[in-house]
Design a protein around this motif. Structure first.
Motif, mmCIF file in Angstrom:
data_model
loop_
_atom_site.group_PDB
_atom_site.id
_atom_site.type_symbol
_atom_site.label_atom_id
_atom_site.label_comp_id
_atom_site.label_asym_id
_atom_site.label_seq_id
_atom_site.Cartn_x
_atom_site.Cartn_y
_atom_site.Cartn_z
ATOM 1 N N GLN A 143 -7.397 6.958 3.755
ATOM 2 C CA GLN A 143 -6.624 8.003 3.084
ATOM 3 C C GLN A 143 -7.298 9.363 3.236
ATOM 4 O O GLN A 143 -6.637 10.376 3.493
ATOM 5 C CB GLN A 143 -6.462 7.654 1.607
ATOM 6 N N GLN A 144 -8.622 9.380 3.099
ATOM 7 C CA GLN A 144 -9.357 10.636 3.253
ATOM 8 C C GLN A 144 -9.288 11.142 4.691
ATOM 9 O O GLN A 144 -9.151 12.343 4.935
ATOM 10 C CB GLN A 144 -10.819 10.467 2.832
ATOM 11 N N SER A 145 -9.363 10.223 5.640
ATOM 12 C CA SER A 145 -9.265 10.592 7.047
ATOM 13 C C SER A 145 -7.901 11.215 7.342
ATOM 14 O O SER A 145 -7.801 12.203 8.085
ATOM 15 C CB SER A 145 -9.487 9.362 7.922
ATOM 16 N N SER B 127 -0.356 4.643 0.611
ATOM 17 C CA SER B 127 -0.303 4.524 -0.855
ATOM 18 C C SER B 127 0.116 3.137 -1.305
ATOM 19 O O SER B 127 -0.195 2.719 -2.427
ATOM 20 C CB SER B 127 0.654 5.567 -1.444
ATOM 21 N N HIS B 128 0.815 2.387 -0.460
ATOM 22 C CA HIS B 128 1.230 1.041 -0.849
ATOM 23 C C HIS B 128 0.051 0.077 -0.879
ATOM 24 O O HIS B 128 0.142 -1.008 -1.446
ATOM 25 C CB HIS B 128 2.318 0.531 0.104
ATOM 26 N N SER C 277 -5.370 6.393 -6.111
ATOM 27 C CA SER C 277 -6.325 7.370 -5.576
ATOM 28 C C SER C 277 -5.659 8.687 -5.227
ATOM 29 O O SER C 277 -6.318 9.732 -5.175
ATOM 30 C CB SER C 277 -7.027 6.801 -4.334
ATOM 31 N N TYR C 278 -4.350 8.676 -5.001
ATOM 32 C CA TYR C 278 -3.647 9.913 -4.659
ATOM 33 C C TYR C 278 -3.372 10.788 -5.888
ATOM 34 O O TYR C 278 -3.057 11.962 -5.751
ATOM 35 C CB TYR C 278 -2.321 9.604 -3.961
ATOM 36 N N TYR C 279 -3.495 10.203 -7.073
ATOM 37 C CA TYR C 279 -3.218 10.975 -8.286
ATOM 38 C C TYR C 279 -4.438 11.769 -8.757
ATOM 39 O O TYR C 279 -4.311 12.655 -9.597
ATOM 40 C CB TYR C 279 -2.710 10.046 -9.380
ATOM 41 N N LEU D 89 6.863 6.439 -6.797
ATOM 42 C CA LEU D 89 6.992 7.795 -7.331
ATOM 43 C C LEU D 89 6.315 8.819 -6.425
ATOM 44 O O LEU D 89 6.810 9.931 -6.243
ATOM 45 C CB LEU D 89 6.394 7.867 -8.733
ATOM 46 N N LEU D 90 5.167 8.443 -5.866
ATOM 47 C CA LEU D 90 4.470 9.346 -4.951
ATOM 48 C C LEU D 90 5.337 9.653 -3.739
ATOM 49 O O LEU D 90 5.428 10.807 -3.299
ATOM 50 C CB LEU D 90 3.143 8.732 -4.514
#
Length: 280
Positions: A12-14, A75-76, A81-83, A214-215
């Motif tokens: 995700q960070q990448s 995100s699935h 972590s995205y929040y 929701l994201l």
């Protein structure tokens, strides 16, 4: 698709770092395209430059759609972590809404640019500087928005705020679920805090899935809002708007990092710790 050898958060960070790198490149692309268009103002080449600007703005919208798709895929695997992303600065996380910026903030940016460019033009006019174009947009800056354009933007603004409020209520309900059955009852009944529990894991998995949905909805709303604003704007106005948005995004990250460094360098004396006094 996540890179081999990386865990989900690293992937995700990448993805985020790749996005930020692309934003820096698009800033250069927009500056170059705008400079070329301005240099051809009033010439036969202006129409061709406007076409290139439209193509670039559509490519940038495509960038957003692609990034939203990648975030949805990742995100699935882990949506929470995205929040509050670890790769963000605390300043950015304090301002975050549903894993990113509020779509309604795009309108605030339009209004801010419209006002600031108008103010600069008036100031330069009063100074009697002949031939000065404050925005460099040859009469197509955001300060030149027509009444029809503003009316369309205002209608869209109201619509997007309504959508934001609906989504905010959904995430609020999810947050409240953490204090409901079975999570709260298991926490109360367990002898040792935080022991693994199948019922809790299943409940939290379900919550993460809902948060991922929701994201994705929030990402789609951001892309939709951006696309609709671009439709209302003239080619140079759209490019100016996108350039301002990207510079704001990159700047907030840099300013947040700068404030973090300052805080780390600020030493609190042990004797003054209780009083909240800080020293260097």
């Amino acid at each position: 698709m996540e890179d081999k050898g990386k865990n989900i958060e690293q992937a995700q960070q990448s993805c985020y770092l790749g996005w930020m790198s692309l934003q820096s490149q698009r800033v250069l692309d927009l500056k170059q395209a705008l400079a070329q268009r301005r240099s051809h103002e009033g010439t036969a080449d202006a129409a061709a430059d406007d076409k290139k600007l439209r193509e670039l703005t559509q490519k940038i919208i495509g960038d957003f759609k692609d990034y939203a798709r990648k975030r949805a895929d990742l995100s699935h695997r882990c949506s929470s972590s995205y929040y509050a992303p670890s790769w963000n600065t605390p300043l950015e996380n304090a301002l975050i809404w549903m894993g990113g910026c509020r779509p309604s903030s795009f309108f605030r940016l339009v209004y801010a640019l419209c006002g600031s460019q108008t103010e600069i033009r008036v100031t330069q006019f009063l100074r009697n500087i002949d031939g000065y174009d404050a925005s460099g947009s040859g009469g197509a800056s955001l300060s030149d928005l027509t009444a029809e354009q503003l009316a369309k933007i205002n209608v869209l603004h109201v619509k997007i705020i309504d959508e934001e409020e609906k989504m905010t209520k959904k995430v609020s309900s999810l947050q409240e679920d953490a204090a409901d059955i079975p999570i709260s009852t298991v926490a109360y009944a367990e002898e040792h805090v935080g022991e693994p529990n199948l019922a809790v894991d299943q409940a939290l998995d379900k919550q993460e899935e809902a948060m991922a949905t929701l994201l994705a909805e929030a990402n789609n709303l951001r892309v939709y809002t951006l696309s609709k604003i671009i439709e209302v704007l003239a080619p140079m106005q759209a490019a100016d708007f996108l350039l301002a948005g990207k510079k704001l995004h990159l700047s907030m990250h840099a300013w947040g990092a700068l404030r973090d460094r300052r805080r780390r360098e600020c030493i609190i004396d042990a004797a003054d710790d209780a009083g909240g006094k800080e020293g260097k």
